[in-house]
Motif scaffolding. Sequence first.
Motif, PDB file in Angstrom:
ATOM      1  N   ALA A   1       6.799   3.367  -6.834  1.00  0.00           N
ATOM      2  CA  ALA A   1       5.611   3.615  -6.007  1.00  0.00           C
ATOM      3  C   ALA A   1       5.794   3.037  -4.611  1.00  0.00           C
ATOM      4  O   ALA A   1       5.420   3.653  -3.608  1.00  0.00           O
ATOM      5  N   LEU A   2       6.395   1.859  -4.534  1.00  0.00           N
ATOM      6  CA  LEU A   2       6.651   1.231  -3.243  1.00  0.00           C
ATOM      7  C   LEU A   2       7.708   2.014  -2.474  1.00  0.00           C
ATOM      8  O   LEU A   2       7.601   2.197  -1.261  1.00  0.00           O
ATOM      9  N   ALA A   3       8.717   2.493  -3.191  1.00  0.00           N
ATOM     10  CA  ALA A   3       9.766   3.287  -2.543  1.00  0.00           C
ATOM     11  C   ALA A   3       9.198   4.575  -1.957  1.00  0.00           C
ATOM     12  O   ALA A   3       9.573   4.987  -0.853  1.00  0.00           O
ATOM     13  N   GLU A   4       8.274   5.189  -2.691  1.00  0.00           N
ATOM     14  CA  GLU A   4       7.641   6.405  -2.185  1.00  0.00           C
ATOM     15  C   GLU A   4       6.802   6.108  -0.943  1.00  0.00           C
ATOM     16  O   GLU A   4       6.808   6.877   0.031  1.00  0.00           O
ATOM     17  N   SER A   5       6.102   4.989  -0.953  1.00  0.00           N
ATOM     18  CA  SER A   5       5.328   4.580   0.218  1.00  0.00           C
ATOM     19  C   SER A   5       6.242   4.324   1.407  1.00  0.00           C
ATOM     20  O   SER A   5       5.904   4.664   2.552  1.00  0.00           O
ATOM     21  N   TYR A   6       7.388   3.723   1.138  1.00  0.00           N
ATOM     22  CA  TYR A   6       8.357   3.460   2.206  1.00  0.00           C
ATOM     23  C   TYR A   6       8.848   4.767   2.822  1.00  0.00           C
ATOM     24  O   TYR A   6       8.944   4.894   4.047  1.00  0.00           O
ATOM     25  N   ARG A   7       9.145   5.758   1.982  1.00  0.00           N
ATOM     26  CA  ARG A   7       9.616   7.043   2.506  1.00  0.00           C
ATOM     27  C   ARG A   7       8.552   7.700   3.377  1.00  0.00           C
ATOM     28  O   ARG A   7       8.858   8.293   4.415  1.00  0.00           O
TER      29      ARG A   7
END
Length: 215
Positions: free
Chosen positions: A114-120
């Motif tokens: 979820a954090l990785a998706e937010s980062y993208r």
Amino acid sequence: MALPRSKPQNDNRERILEAAIALMNEHGGAVGTSQIANHLGISPGNLYYHFRNREAIMRELFLRLTDELTQVLRTAEQDDITADYLASCFTGGARVLWRYRFFFAVDFIRRDEALAESYRALSHKCKAYMHIIIRGALRRAPGRCSATPDECERLAENMWVLWISWPRYTEIDGNHSTVREADIWRGLEQIAFLLSPYLAEDYFAQIARRLREHA
């Protein structure tokens, strides 16, 4: 006699977030909830009342990073990109990245999808704003080199990559255990330098002067 007023629960929530920022900037991504609670002198149960786990703290902090950086870079196509405006984007962005530097100096974002998706999503948004800013600056003060819209987009991506990777680079190259504020400002000058061939000399000189004032 009036009884002392207890602090609102939100105060503890803010203290937890600020402690997480301070500890992670100092010690990196290995900091856990027990260390944050110990640092604040509160019980783990008090911390878990506000955040169910470390990941919840990280996601909240990333939301704040996103909001603060977006506020700095948000630009419309019709905005006048003066030298002061461009310099303020650089300096304002640097302050945000300095505050949340642990996100970019330690590789733990991809451990949380979820954090990785937010980062993208943040990366995409920031590159889009930087693309608009660069095109606006080149329209206002064209330099000795020209750049097509596609080349402006590449410049925006290069600037973003340099911006977020600079803390890690300076840790290794400077043999520091932590990133220093002076390192961030030196990185800012390197980022601005990417635009120097494309901007009028006096316009770029104004930007450089503004950046030196904040270094």
